[in-house]
Design an enzyme around this catalytic site. Structure first.
Site: not given
Ligand code: NAD
Length: 363
Positions: A143, A194, A226, A250, A254
Site C-alpha cells: 500500500y 506467501k 490462501d 486488510d 474483513d
C-alpha cells in the site's frame, strides 16, 4: 488523585457521528465509575473537515490527535466526495493520521459473543466460542511501496504497478507486538505469508522466526495466505493471534469480521506510536446514515480497547465487553444483527442499554 487523560474524538462522516456519540456516553460512565478525569476534544476529520476547511485532515485535528493520550475515530468517506481529487478525499485523513502518529500495528479482534452465535453465516459449532486477533502491519507493504503508478510506453501500451517492500525493522516491530499480545492470550501466533511465491514475504517469514527466539513461551506457526483464507471459514478456532502484512491483513480481517455476525460488531486498535487510535472496522455506511440504524457496538468495544491499550486500565475493557454481552443476552439487536424473537433497537437505544448495564455493573 484521579488519573487524567486527554481523548481526541474524531466523529467523521456518515454514521461516524452517530456511533461515536454512543461511545462517548460509555466513556463518561467509565470516567465516573473508575474515578478518572477524561478531557475530551471533538474535531472534524474526513469529508466533514473537507467541507469546513478544504482539507480532510486539518492541522488542528492532527495536532489534537498528536497531543492526546488516545484518539477515538468514527468513520470517514461517502459518495459526496468520490469525485474530488485523490489527495483531498476523506480516506486520505486515515493514512495521514496513521503515518503521523506512527501507528504501524492494527489489532482487530474477532470475538463471537455467545448471544450472537446464530447471527454468523457459518454453522454454530464452527464459530461458537471463537476469539481470535488479527495483528496487521499498517504503514508498510504494497500500500505504501515505491515505485507505483500506471505508465504508457512509446507504443501506447499501458502498465500498472505497485511494489511490495518490507524492511527488517518493519517486520521485527510488528512481530514483537504480535508475540507480546499473544503472551496475554493463548500464546499462539500464526504468521501469514506467501513465501512460496513472493520473496518479500519469504523474508517476512525469516525475520518472524528470528524475532521468535525471544519468545520461547509462544508457539509459532506459518501459513500461506490462501490456506489461511480457507482455514478461517473451515476451522477458525484453530487461531489465536494471526500476524500478517498490510494487504493480507486488510482482506483476512474483513473475512474474520463476518465470522462474528456483522461488521458492526468489530472494534480495532492502531498502535505503535506514543498514543493509539481506536475505531470500528466498518466505514461510514452512507446507505444507513441519519436513520438511527447503525450498530454502535463496534465503536463502544473500541472504547474498551482504548482503556486497555492506551490508558492501561484493562478492567474497563472487561466492563465494556461484559455490558455488551449482557445487552445482547437481553435480546437487544440493531437491524444488522436482528433475528427472530429478539428486540429491534436503534443506535441511540442500543447506547442506552449499554450505559444502563455499565452503570449497574460491579467493579
Ligand atoms: P461500510 O463499512 O461503510 O458499509 C458496508 C455495509 O455494512 C453497508 O451495507 C453498511 O450499511 C453496513 N454497515 C457498516 N457499518 C455498520 C454498522 N455499524 N451498523 C450496521 N450496518 C453497518 O463500507 P463501504 O460501503 O464499502 O464504504 C462506505 C464509505 O466508507 C466509503 O466512502 C469508504 O471509503 C468509507 N470507509 C471508511 C473506513 C474508515 O473510515 N475507517 C473504512 C471502510 C470504508
Amino acid at each position: 488523585m484521579s488519573q487524567q487523560f486527554n481523548i481526541t474524538i474524531l466523529p467523521g462522516d456518515g454514521i461516524g457521528p452517530e456511533v461515536t456519540a454512543q461511545a462517548e456516553r460509555v466513556m463518561k460512565v467509565l470516567e465516573s465509575k473508575l474515578d478518572l478525569k477524561l478531557k475530551t476534544s471533538e474535531l472534524p476529520v474526513g469529508g466533514a473537515a473537507y467541507e469546513a476547511t478544504g482539507k480532510p485532515l486539518p492541522d488542528d485535528t492532527l495536532n489534537s490527535a498528536k497531543e492526546a493520550d488516545a484518539v477515538l475515530l468514527g468513520a470517514v468517506g461517502g459518495p459526496k466526495w468520490e469525485s474530488i481529487d485523490f489527495s483531498l478525499r476523506p480516506e486520505r485523513a486515515l493514512l495521514g493520521l496513521r503515518s503521523s502518529l506512527g501507528l504501524y500495528a492494527n489489532l482487530r479482534p474477532a470475538k463471537v459473543f455467545d448471544a450472537l452465535v446464530d447471527a454468523s453465516t457459518l454453522k454454530r459449532d464452527v464459530v461458537d466460542g471463537l476469539d481470535l486477533l488479527v495483528v496487521r502491519e499498517l504503514t508498510g507493504g504494497i500500500y505504501f511501496g515505491q515505485p507505483r503508478g500506471v505508465e504508457t510506453d512509446a507504443d501506447g501500451r499501458r502498465r500498472g504497478f505497485n511494489t511490495l517492500v518490507y524492511t527488517e525493522d518493519e517486520i521485527r516491530r510488528i512481530a514483537v507486538i504480535a508475540f507480546d499480545v499473544a503472551r496475554k492470550r493463548n500464546k499462539k501466533v500464526c504468521s501469514i505469508d506467501k513465501a512460496n511465491v513472493l520473496e518479500c514475504t519469504g523474508f517476512w517469514r525469516e525475520v518472524v522466526i528470528e524475532t521468535h527466539k525471544d519468545y520461547a513461551d509462544v508457539e509459532l506457526e506459518h501459513m500461506y495466505v490462501d490456506n489461511c483464507a480457507m482455514q478461517l471459514v473451515r476451522n477458525p478456532k484453530q487461531f489465536d493471534v494471526i500476524l500478517t502484512t498490510n494487504m493480507f491483513g486488510d482482506i483476512l480481517s474483513d473475512e474474520a469480521s463476518m465470522l462474528t455476525g456483522s461488521i458492526g460488531m468489530l472494534p480495532s486498535a492502531s498502535l505503535g506510536g506514543k498514543n493509539g487510535m481506536y475505531e470500528p472496522i466498518h466505514g461510514s455506511a452512507p446507505d444507513i446514515a441519519g436513520k438511527d440504524w447503525a450498530n454502535p457496538l463496534a465503536t463502544i468495544l473500541s472504547v474498551g480497547m482504548m482503556f486497555k491499550y492506551s490508558l492501561g486500565i484493562e478492567k474497563a475493557n472487561t466492563l465494556v465487553e461484559n455490558a455488551v454481552e449482557a445487552v445482547l443476552k437481553l435480546g437487544y439487536r440493531t437491524r444488522d444483527i436482528m433475528s427472530e424473537g429478539q428486540t429491534e433497537v436503534g443506535t441511540q437505544a442500543m447506547g442506552d442499554a449499554v450505559v444502563k448495564e455499565l452503570e449497574s455493573a460491579e467493579c
